[in-house]
Design a protein around this motif. Structure first.
Motif, PDB file in Angstrom:
ATOM      1  N   ASN A 207      -0.922 -14.091 -14.497  1.00 49.84           N
ATOM      2  CA  ASN A 207       0.049 -14.974 -14.807  1.00 49.84           C
ATOM      3  C   ASN A 207      -0.535 -16.418 -15.552  1.00 49.84           C
ATOM      4  O   ASN A 207      -0.073 -17.319 -16.032  1.00 49.84           O
ATOM      5  CB  ASN A 207       0.877 -15.430 -13.763  1.00 49.84           C
ATOM      6  CG  ASN A 207       2.265 -15.676 -14.072  1.00 49.84           C
ATOM      7  OD1 ASN A 207       2.788 -15.656 -15.251  1.00 49.84           O
ATOM      8  ND2 ASN A 207       3.170 -16.163 -12.983  1.00 49.84           N
TER       9      ASN A 207
ATOM     10  N   ASP B   4      -5.561 -12.884 -12.033  1.00 48.90           N
ATOM     11  CA  ASP B   4      -4.215 -13.528 -11.998  1.00 48.90           C
ATOM     12  C   ASP B   4      -3.664 -13.399 -13.369  1.00 48.90           C
ATOM     13  O   ASP B   4      -3.899 -14.650 -14.084  1.00 48.90           O
ATOM     14  CB  ASP B   4      -3.951 -14.769 -11.249  1.00 48.90           C
ATOM     15  CG  ASP B   4      -2.759 -15.427 -11.186  1.00 48.90           C
ATOM     16  OD1 ASP B   4      -1.889 -14.455 -11.608  1.00 48.90           O
ATOM     17  OD2 ASP B   4      -2.471 -16.167 -10.761  1.00 48.90           O
TER      18      ASP B   4
ATOM     19  N   ASN C 271       5.049  -4.689  -9.531  1.00 54.28           N
ATOM     20  CA  ASN C 271       4.404  -6.011  -8.907  1.00 54.28           C
ATOM     21  C   ASN C 271       3.115  -6.421  -9.854  1.00 54.28           C
ATOM     22  O   ASN C 271       2.181  -5.554  -9.618  1.00 54.28           O
ATOM     23  CB  ASN C 271       3.994  -5.994  -7.592  1.00 54.28           C
ATOM     24  CG  ASN C 271       3.502  -7.412  -7.038  1.00 54.28           C
ATOM     25  OD1 ASN C 271       3.263  -8.113  -7.556  1.00 54.28           O
ATOM     26  ND2 ASN C 271       3.659  -7.655  -5.876  1.00 54.28           N
ATOM     27  N   TYR C 272       3.115  -7.357 -10.554  1.00 50.27           N
ATOM     28  CA  TYR C 272       1.834  -7.458 -11.472  1.00 50.27           C
ATOM     29  C   TYR C 272       0.633  -8.065 -10.731  1.00 50.27           C
ATOM     30  O   TYR C 272      -0.421  -8.296 -11.429  1.00 50.27           O
ATOM     31  CB  TYR C 272       2.306  -8.567 -12.633  1.00 50.27           C
ATOM     32  CG  TYR C 272       2.533 -10.090 -12.105  1.00 50.27           C
ATOM     33  CD1 TYR C 272       1.277 -10.849 -12.054  1.00 50.27           C
ATOM     34  CD2 TYR C 272       3.779 -10.611 -11.680  1.00 50.27           C
ATOM     35  CE1 TYR C 272       1.314 -12.335 -11.788  1.00 50.27           C
ATOM     36  CE2 TYR C 272       3.663 -11.920 -11.237  1.00 50.27           C
ATOM     37  CZ  TYR C 272       2.615 -12.738 -11.160  1.00 50.27           C
ATOM     38  OH  TYR C 272       2.915 -14.082 -10.860  1.00 50.27           O
ATOM     39  N   ARG C 273       0.554  -8.218  -9.366  1.00 51.70           N
ATOM     40  CA  ARG C 273      -0.425  -8.465  -8.665  1.00 51.70           C
ATOM     41  C   ARG C 273      -1.292  -7.187  -8.057  1.00 51.70           C
ATOM     42  O   ARG C 273      -2.101  -7.238  -7.575  1.00 51.70           O
ATOM     43  CB  ARG C 273      -0.303  -9.547  -7.394  1.00 51.70           C
ATOM     44  CG  ARG C 273       0.144 -10.938  -7.852  1.00 51.70           C
ATOM     45  CD  ARG C 273      -0.581 -11.684  -8.987  1.00 51.70           C
ATOM     46  NE  ARG C 273      -2.147 -11.290  -8.733  1.00 51.70           N
ATOM     47  CZ  ARG C 273      -2.789 -12.437  -8.051  1.00 51.70           C
ATOM     48  NH1 ARG C 273      -2.230 -13.669  -7.497  1.00 51.70           N
ATOM     49  NH2 ARG C 273      -4.197 -12.389  -7.986  1.00 51.70           N
TER      50      ARG C 273
ATOM     51  N   GLN D 207      -5.048  -4.945  -4.590  1.00 48.88           N
ATOM     52  CA  GLN D 207      -4.690  -6.382  -5.051  1.00 48.88           C
ATOM     53  C   GLN D 207      -5.759  -6.958  -6.138  1.00 48.88           C
ATOM     54  O   GLN D 207      -6.838  -6.845  -5.900  1.00 48.88           O
ATOM     55  CB  GLN D 207      -4.925  -7.402  -3.904  1.00 48.88           C
ATOM     56  CG  GLN D 207      -4.753  -8.827  -4.315  1.00 48.88           C
ATOM     57  CD  GLN D 207      -3.242  -9.305  -3.875  1.00 48.88           C
ATOM     58  OE1 GLN D 207      -2.744  -9.036  -2.999  1.00 48.88           O
ATOM     59  NE2 GLN D 207      -2.586 -10.113  -4.727  1.00 48.88           N
TER      60      GLN D 207
ATOM     61  N   ASN E 179      10.812 -11.623  -8.125  1.00 48.88           N
ATOM     62  CA  ASN E 179       9.848 -10.446  -8.680  1.00 48.88           C
ATOM     63  C   ASN E 179      10.710  -9.494  -9.468  1.00 48.88           C
ATOM     64  O   ASN E 179      10.225  -8.604  -9.837  1.00 48.88           O
ATOM     65  CB  ASN E 179       9.316  -9.960  -7.358  1.00 48.88           C
ATOM     66  CG  ASN E 179       7.890  -9.119  -7.837  1.00 48.88           C
ATOM     67  OD1 ASN E 179       7.441  -9.460  -8.798  1.00 48.88           O
ATOM     68  ND2 ASN E 179       7.275  -8.422  -6.860  1.00 48.88           N
TER      69      ASN E 179
END
Lengths: 171, 273
Positions: B246, B244, B184-186, B240, A30
């Motif tokens: 990604n 997604d 955090n990309y989520r 959250q 991460n």
């Protein structure tokens, strides 16, 4: 030395594509994002003029920035690295200086020379890059963690490149 | 005069260095203006084409996954359509369905690991895309269009530290703004939810519809964590994301046909004030 120019151009393009399409899309744990495109700056010939290494540093940084839309944060870091490179080389120069017709690689100057040269350069570059990315000093430990871990992976990958791509040339 | 020239010749390295460094710092601090100069449009087209070539290759390799995803999406849309037809007997306002138009596009470049992430899609002003349009995927909110060239557009996703999207908690309609801390990309953060509001883990957060960018009720994500610190009037809430980033590929740019009308009214209010 000058017949190496196509090789440097090829390296310039390959490293940008590798950075933009492969490395920027992998993130270990991460926070680790290696920036191996500085390999181009590190492998520039010994005898190029200082101002050229600054300009080439800026070029690869701004190219990465255009590809990833990251304003000019990579350019800030690489310009600085390009400017500083002659001084870093001087710092680690062998007793009688660098010989003509040699390259800044493990092949000519050994692993320990390469590691100290690349580590210092990578650490300087990553520090400037990550701080210009956050633009503040909150979360300073988080940023330092990122810098150290990412630097480690960058150095590891660059050393790997040396063994992968320079062996064949020497045969 | 000669001393100045001598000085420049002697110090050309430092002068070049400072010039380039200051240029780069100015671009970064002022956040952008190279996006708006003429050369950008040309460079953007060039880079867009390279991204597109890479994307074709990537798509060729990942066709199976993508087909599965599209099949699922089709199924969901079909379900929705059937429900809609079912309810349509009550619908009287036929204008509702015409306000928003979705323009499909593909992501040709995206990055999720920087703090100022960007997405590039393969539709531009030739397909009537304009700055400040909303972008969604089948999973939820993606971001807002920033710059447009002939065939490509740049999008600032919700996971960019400079992106703020107006959101509300679905069950009680309390609204706030999303921000992202760049970690955090989520996960994104929801601000400005006052402490007296009842918040629970698992609550759904959707777009508020207060701007002309997004219609109301587009999924953003679910609350996974919240807390409240003493002396602070607002919650710290973590969401959250349902999208997604990604594996983002097919997106829809939302065109709002009432936008100009809305802007006119808004300007009138400003004039009065």
């Amino acid at each position: 030395m000058y017949n190496d120019i196509p090789k440097h151009i090829f390296r310039f393009i390959t490293l940008i594509l590798l950075q933009v399409y492969v490395l920027n899309n992998f993130l270990f744990l991460n926070i680790i994002n290696p920036y191996v495109y500085i390999y181009f700056i590190l492998l520039l010939p010994f005898n190029i003029p200082n101002f050229l290494s600054t300009i080439l540093g800026f070029s690869i940084g701004i190219a990465i920035d255009y590809f990833t839309g990251s304003l000019a944060i990579n350019a800030i870091a690489t310009t600085f690295l390009g400017f500083l490179r002659p001084f870093i080389l001087k710092l680690f120069a062998p007793f009688d200086g660098y010989e003509p017709n040699t390259k800044p690689t493990i092949e000519y100057y050994g692993l320990s020379w390469w590691l100290s040269y690349s580590s210092l350069a990578t650490f300087i570059h990553h520090t400037i890059l990550f701080f210009s990315e956050t633009f503040n000093f909150h979360n300073i430990f988080f940023t330092f963690g990122k810098i150290i871990l990412s630097s480690f992976f960058t150095i590891l990958l660059m050393t790997l490149f040396q063994y992968l791509f320079n062996k064949t040339k020497s045969q | 005069m000669r001393t100045i020239i001598n000085f420049i010749l002697k110090q050309h390295n430092i002068i070049i260095f400072l010039a380039l460094e200051i240029y780069a710092i100015i671009i970064t601090i002022t956040y952008s203006d190279y996006h708006h100069n003429i050369s950008y449009s040309i460079i953007n087209e060039f880079i867009g084409n390279i991204h597109n070539a890479y994307y074709s290759l990537y798509k060729y390799v990942n066709t199976v996954d993508e087909n599965k995803k599209l099949a699922n999406q089709n199924a969901e849309l079909l379900t929705e359509l059937l429900n809609f037809k079912d309810n349509n007997s009550f619908a009287t306002d036929s204008n509702i369905e015409k306000i928003y138009k979705a323009i499909p596009a593909n992501v040709v470049y995206l990055n999720v690991h920087q703090r100022t992430n960007y997405i590039i899609i393969n539709k531009g002003y030739n397909d009537s895309i304009e700055p400040d349009m909303g972008v969604i995927s089948s999973e939820g909110v993606v971001g807002v269009v920033k710059d447009v060239s002939a065939n490509f557009s740049t999008i600032i996703p919700i996971i960019n530290v400079n992106a703020h999207i107006s959101a509300k908690i679905k069950k009680n309609n309390h609204f706030g703004t999303t921000t992202w801390d760049g970690k955090n990309y989520r996960i994104v953060q929801l601000c400005n939810i006052p402490y007296h509001v009842k918040v629970r883990i698992g609550d759904t957060v959707v777009t508020s519809g207060f701007s002309t960018i997004f219609p109301e009720g587009i999924m953003i994500g679910k609350i996974i964590n919240y807390n409240y610190s003493e002396g602070n009037d607002f919650y710290y809430i973590e969401i959250q994301l349902s999208t997604d980033f990604n594996s983002l590929n097919n997106v829809y740019v939302i065109k709002n046909s009432l936008k100009n009308e809305y802007k006119k009214i808004e300007n009138k209010i400003k004039d009065v004030q």
